[in-house]
Design a protein around this motif. Sequence first.
Motif, mmCIF file in Angstrom:
data_model
loop_
_atom_site.group_PDB
_atom_site.id
_atom_site.type_symbol
_atom_site.label_atom_id
_atom_site.label_comp_id
_atom_site.label_asym_id
_atom_site.label_seq_id
_atom_site.Cartn_x
_atom_site.Cartn_y
_atom_site.Cartn_z
ATOM 1 N N LEU A 524 -10.505 -8.202 7.546
ATOM 2 C CA LEU A 524 -9.982 -7.929 6.212
ATOM 3 C C LEU A 524 -8.615 -7.259 6.287
ATOM 4 O O LEU A 524 -7.674 -7.638 5.559
ATOM 5 C CB LEU A 524 -10.976 -7.046 5.458
ATOM 6 N N VAL A 525 -8.472 -6.269 7.157
ATOM 7 C CA VAL A 525 -7.176 -5.596 7.318
ATOM 8 C C VAL A 525 -6.121 -6.577 7.833
ATOM 9 O O VAL A 525 -4.972 -6.567 7.370
ATOM 10 C CB VAL A 525 -7.319 -4.395 8.284
ATOM 11 N N LYS A 526 -6.510 -7.443 8.779
ATOM 12 C CA LYS A 526 -5.556 -8.394 9.337
ATOM 13 C C LYS A 526 -5.056 -9.372 8.277
ATOM 14 O O LYS A 526 -3.847 -9.639 8.193
ATOM 15 C CB LYS A 526 -6.220 -9.164 10.490
ATOM 16 N N TRP A 527 -5.941 -9.882 7.448
ATOM 17 C CA TRP A 527 -5.514 -10.808 6.403
ATOM 18 C C TRP A 527 -4.684 -10.091 5.337
ATOM 19 O O TRP A 527 -3.732 -10.671 4.799
ATOM 20 C CB TRP A 527 -6.737 -11.484 5.769
ATOM 21 N N MET A 528 -5.000 -8.833 5.038
ATOM 22 C CA MET A 528 -4.193 -8.078 4.077
ATOM 23 C C MET A 528 -2.774 -7.856 4.594
ATOM 24 O O MET A 528 -1.805 -7.891 3.847
ATOM 25 C CB MET A 528 -4.847 -6.724 3.789
ATOM 26 N N SER A 529 -2.657 -7.611 5.914
ATOM 27 C CA SER A 529 -1.335 -7.334 6.484
ATOM 28 C C SER A 529 -0.468 -8.583 6.562
ATOM 29 O O SER A 529 0.754 -8.486 6.613
ATOM 30 C CB SER A 529 -1.489 -6.719 7.873
ATOM 31 N N VAL A 530 -1.107 -9.752 6.563
ATOM 32 C CA VAL A 530 -0.356 -11.012 6.642
ATOM 33 C C VAL A 530 -0.117 -11.588 5.254
ATOM 34 O O VAL A 530 0.987 -12.013 4.922
ATOM 35 C CB VAL A 530 -1.106 -12.033 7.535
ATOM 36 N N CYS A 531 -1.155 -11.605 4.441
ATOM 37 C CA CYS A 531 -1.051 -12.156 3.082
ATOM 38 C C CYS A 531 -0.784 -11.009 2.116
ATOM 39 O O CYS A 531 -1.698 -10.498 1.457
ATOM 40 C CB CYS A 531 -2.327 -12.899 2.711
ATOM 41 N N LEU A 571 -6.388 0.490 6.173
ATOM 42 C CA LEU A 571 -5.974 -0.173 4.933
ATOM 43 C C LEU A 571 -4.825 0.576 4.264
ATOM 44 O O LEU A 571 -3.947 -0.034 3.644
ATOM 45 C CB LEU A 571 -7.169 -0.269 3.980
ATOM 46 N N ALA A 572 -4.807 1.894 4.425
ATOM 47 C CA ALA A 572 -3.737 2.688 3.808
ATOM 48 C C ALA A 572 -2.372 2.373 4.410
ATOM 49 O O ALA A 572 -1.343 2.579 3.765
ATOM 50 C CB ALA A 572 -4.049 4.169 3.958
ATOM 51 N N GLY A 573 -2.367 1.883 5.637
ATOM 52 C CA GLY A 573 -1.094 1.579 6.286
ATOM 53 C C GLY A 573 -0.553 0.199 6.007
ATOM 54 O O GLY A 573 0.500 -0.165 6.517
ATOM 55 N N VAL A 574 -1.259 -0.595 5.196
ATOM 56 C CA VAL A 574 -0.833 -1.961 4.873
ATOM 57 C C VAL A 574 -0.160 -1.966 3.509
ATOM 58 O O VAL A 574 -0.680 -1.389 2.547
ATOM 59 C CB VAL A 574 -2.039 -2.928 4.881
ATOM 60 N N ARG A 575 0.991 -2.620 3.416
ATOM 61 C CA ARG A 575 1.735 -2.725 2.159
ATOM 62 C C ARG A 575 1.509 -4.094 1.545
ATOM 63 O O ARG A 575 1.663 -5.122 2.206
ATOM 64 C CB ARG A 575 3.222 -2.505 2.388
ATOM 65 N N VAL A 576 1.121 -4.122 0.263
ATOM 66 C CA VAL A 576 0.866 -5.386 -0.432
ATOM 67 C C VAL A 576 1.507 -5.343 -1.817
ATOM 68 O O VAL A 576 1.947 -4.289 -2.288
ATOM 69 C CB VAL A 576 -0.655 -5.653 -0.573
ATOM 70 N N CYS A 577 1.537 -6.501 -2.473
ATOM 71 C CA CYS A 577 2.060 -6.625 -3.835
ATOM 72 C C CYS A 577 0.999 -7.280 -4.710
ATOM 73 O O CYS A 577 0.330 -8.232 -4.288
ATOM 74 C CB CYS A 577 3.329 -7.466 -3.875
ATOM 75 N N HIS A 578 0.888 -6.785 -5.970
ATOM 76 C CA HIS A 578 -0.021 -7.446 -6.907
ATOM 77 C C HIS A 578 0.494 -8.827 -7.263
ATOM 78 O O HIS A 578 -0.276 -9.766 -7.423
ATOM 79 C CB HIS A 578 -0.175 -6.590 -8.172
ATOM 80 N N THR A 579 1.792 -8.937 -7.404
ATOM 81 C CA THR A 579 2.434 -10.237 -7.622
ATOM 82 C C THR A 579 3.668 -10.296 -6.760
ATOM 83 O O THR A 579 4.131 -9.287 -6.220
ATOM 84 C CB THR A 579 2.821 -10.423 -9.104
ATOM 85 N N SER A 580 4.243 -11.482 -6.643
ATOM 86 C CA SER A 580 5.420 -11.648 -5.794
ATOM 87 C C SER A 580 6.617 -10.892 -6.315
ATOM 88 O O SER A 580 7.555 -10.599 -5.576
ATOM 89 C CB SER A 580 5.759 -13.136 -5.670
ATOM 90 N N SER A 581 6.628 -10.549 -7.617
ATOM 91 C CA SER A 581 7.786 -9.863 -8.195
ATOM 92 C C SER A 581 7.638 -8.347 -8.205
ATOM 93 O O SER A 581 8.596 -7.631 -8.453
ATOM 94 C CB SER A 581 8.008 -10.362 -9.637
#
Length: 945
Positions: A524-531, A571-581
């Motif tokens: 799960l962490v790996k996919w979050m860090s990539v996607c 998980l706290a160390g992974v940066r993600v976006c809710h949307t591309s913008s």
Amino acid sequence: MDRECVPLLPRVCEVLAASGSSLPDDTSLEKLLDWFTVLTEAGECLLEACPCLLEFISTVIQDTASAPSVLSFTLRLTGLLAAAEDGFRVLQACSVLDQVFSCQHLQEIGLWEDPCIRIGWIQGLRTMLQHLEGLSFFVQADFIEPLLELQTDTSLFVASAANQMLAHILLFCQPASSVGCSGTDKKEDDQNTCASVTVGENSADSMKINQDCTPVVVAISEYFKRALVIPKGSTQVHQCNQTLRLLALLLRQTKPPLQDKLLQTVTASLEELVMADCSQLTLPLMDVILAACSCTTDGRLPDQRVTRFLTFMLNVRKPADLVHAAAAFLHNGQCDCVHTAQSVRLLLLPLDIISGLNLIGTNAAGNALRCTRLTKNVCYVACMLWNIFSMPAADEHRISMTEQLKSKTSCISIIGVCLTNTPQVAVMDPDCLPCPPVLIVAAVLSLLRFCSGDSSSSSAGCSEVFRNVIGSGKVQKCALEALAALSNSPGVKVQLTDVFTLLIHCLDSPDSDPTVLHKSYQALVKWMSVCTDISSIKDQLRQDLIQVVKKRACDMRWEVRDSTVEFLGHLAGVRVCHTSSEEACGASEALLGGCCCTTPLLREALQDPESYVRASAIKALAQTVISSWQERAAPAQEQAEIVTRLLEILSQDTEGFARRAVVQFFIAWFSSHSSHTPPSSPTSSSCSLLMQSVRSVLSRGSADLDWEVKVHTLELAELLLDKAFSGHLGYTKGSDTHPAQPHPYAAIPDRTYALHTHTEKHTQDVESDLVGVLNSLVEQGVISALLSGLVDCDRPVGLKACRLLITLREAVCPPSQGDLDVTAATAPVSRVSCELPGAGWAQEIRKILGVKNEAHTQTNLKRANVAYSEDCGEKGVSAASHAERVSLCEVLGSLGLDERLDILTRSSDHVHNSPLSLLQDILTASTPHTHANTQTGQEVIVDCY
């Protein structure tokens, strides 16, 4: 050789050669041989410096009662002496070599059966073979036959040594000018000429080998002919495996023409083994075939028979063997698109059969043959072979593989190999892939569903195979590892929702064991860090994840709780976006709601009865709450409660894991502060709380019983030093370097001092600032932590503390010509004092100061209000019962830091581990054998190791 050692060597040789003598500790013989090796490599002639060695060798080899360990040592020593041509001639003239290495003699005295004798014989001969005279002796003595027999020795150590020895001999036989056609400076026409020479042509020029080595090459060739036969029992299978490994080693290390000679010799035998279809030989056969293929990477065409063997191995064998052969081929990294495409299809076939997703298309052959990396001739050969095998083989492979997968044992084994190699397959050149990587991910997801008992998508696959993977933890773990690795494959981000849904299901399943849950978290962490764009993940899925994390945080199994708190931190160390913008935020905040969800779980985990969980919770807190503390997003009361609990763990926890994690928490917290915020002037409640806690952490951490806790404490002290001296000239950040430019009051490396030119006001400002910094470090407990670490019994602690103290001394000690009275009177910095407690580590510091400053004890330490006893010069500084203050600069200058650093950086055995000590140990250890002490009967223990 050391003069002290020369008179002892004859006595040592006499002791070792004594009939039936054996040392209590045989490692002393290894140490003695190491010393002789060092002397030989330095160019010293041992036979000239130590004539007694020749007599020792003759005595030992003629004594039938010699201990096996001493005889083995003698064999290796003889080889070492004969490695030099002068030494070889001396030993040969005395007929020593014939006696020492005579296998017949060793067998007659009944010692050849001892593995250490056979090892000594091999290693002695290998050391000797450094020149042509040694090789001639080896050939004339006909040692090749016993060496070949040892290739299949019952002792794995002996067989391995014999294997390496044979490779060494064959490489020694190789002409020095034999470089093949792999040189980068060859002309194109030279390459074409080389390419036209193949093994099948048996060119006379390509077969020229050193004539002195011909008997060896012939014997080795005959050995391979005898050994490479179809095995009929487990013993023969083992021997054939050993021989194939040796052949692969030789093919990789030799060059033409010797390489071609070997390949030509074994081709017929290899053909028989390949056609025999023996499963136990699949991997060693592939090693040999791939080694033979690598022989042709210098521009020459591959031998057509080798190519045919490879094609056969990838087409006409048992399903399990085909999969293993395909994996071996891909791991070898051969640039052959035809066989690469075939290997890929074989590795995907089990997934294809189970999932029914049609992973294997019909265009793989065409794609592979369009690959531009193949030459026209190779493409022609490949096309011919493909036409021979691929048409009927495809259907046969599917039928035979399906039947094999119906057996549960072989099914799990084959799928495991397939899944292990799937990530490598998915990132390969698209020309070699029969399907897009996204389809491979879908197949792995289907397999994971089958493992959990979901049969909704099993209709397209083989139902009989489906039953074999239900509840298989082994398949599930392999599939989760493959799924995590597949996140890096191109074009798979569209599968994020499916992956997310499946992993939540795995985490929520009551049947999942701790390892499956751990690997699910990792995936799960790996996919979050990539996607990083998680807009496809719906709110319901996020709520499901929150619920399952809360559930697992309270699991009865500590391994599950540990994996859960680790997941929260990662998980706290992974940066993600809710949307591309949108701007990126932490995955923990985006998926779990941030600290309002994670912090209560982690605070609860601080009370966990298992130390591993407590340690993981502390580390996860450092990864999650510190950033919010910096942003003032956390309540002050919550911060204070967490810090209080961490300090309690540091002082009360019985396990070192948690205590180490606490100190690392404060290191991470301190490091997260911006460099422009002075720690001595806190501007926020978080910073104030941190600085209030530092003294407690340093005090408790430096007194810990665990050496790693103390080292981490010194790392925190180092950060405080770096921050305090930020911007000061003369201070070099880090404890392992030296200052490039001296501070106005820094000690110059050559220990002579000079004042820099400054205006009076500037000098006063610098002094005032430096005094403030030093007083702050004293108040924080940094100086006490460093002094405590300096005298610690654990060497890593003392080493780090010493380096930090030297860094501090070079930055702040005032200039001096050696007169401490003048120093104290003229430099304001020298009036900064630190406290020495009345007991503990301070007593050792007082002893050091008493020894180093005998001439200045009464004058200087009285000024610093230190009470000494009347017999200070004899017994050192008294251990006063109350805390006392001493001048910091005088302490730094009187501790002998440079001498102490020199001692600490040496190996731990530098005092006793010397040639002289070694010889004395041997003589001492032999005393009970040569001069028995009937009165005491005490055993003498060797201390050389």
